[in-house]
Design a protein around this motif. Sequence first.
Motif: not given
Length: 228
Positions: A177, A190, A206, A208
């Motif tokens: 991030y 996300i 996750n 992204v």
Amino acid sequence: MPDERASGAGRLLTGMAWSALLVALWLWGRDVTEVPMAVSPTTGDVAAAGRPGHALPPAHDPLPPARPGALTITTANIRAPIEPHGLTRQGAVEPPPFTRPGAVAWYQGGPAPGSPGAAVLVGHLDTDRAPAVFSALGDLGPGEKIGVTRADGSTAEFTVEDVAVFTKDRFDAAKAYGPRRPDRAELRLITCGGNYDRERRSYSANIVVSAYLTDTTAPFATTDIRKA
């Protein structure tokens, strides 16, 4: 000297705020849980690897801060309101409640979409009944467009740079991030990904989406985000 001290304090505050954001995102990435839809609990890890070979446009100059209003991704059929959110009691970024699966949460402790830095938007992948707002997030690829309407009347247009899957056992918030270039306005979308662990009631990874500002529509004026 007073100006130098103020400048130094400002840099320290920015650094502390960014450190707090990374900790919050790390917690969000590790601890957020989802309840998979009954029919199809799988996710889009393969699609989330990205599609190389696209010539990406140059970055647009960052915009003055303004509160985001809505997110539009035409190719993924996403049109969603954006809600300002902070942190949970555990220190993780707070997603929208499951009662609003079509909403997206903006982490208001970080940059606003379109302003310098990496703005963070989080949303659910699915619920126990149906897909949620970011169910198709892993299907995006480089070059696709993301629009964010803002309180100053402008629409910030972002171009997807890449889409990646980060497993929670090797989660690196700064890499996932953190802003890639200090002079750009960037965006992170996300959601959960990977495999669903029914015992732990959480996903293993996750998804992204990383994008950056490439255009803007309508005149904009400086807007105090605290008053928007």
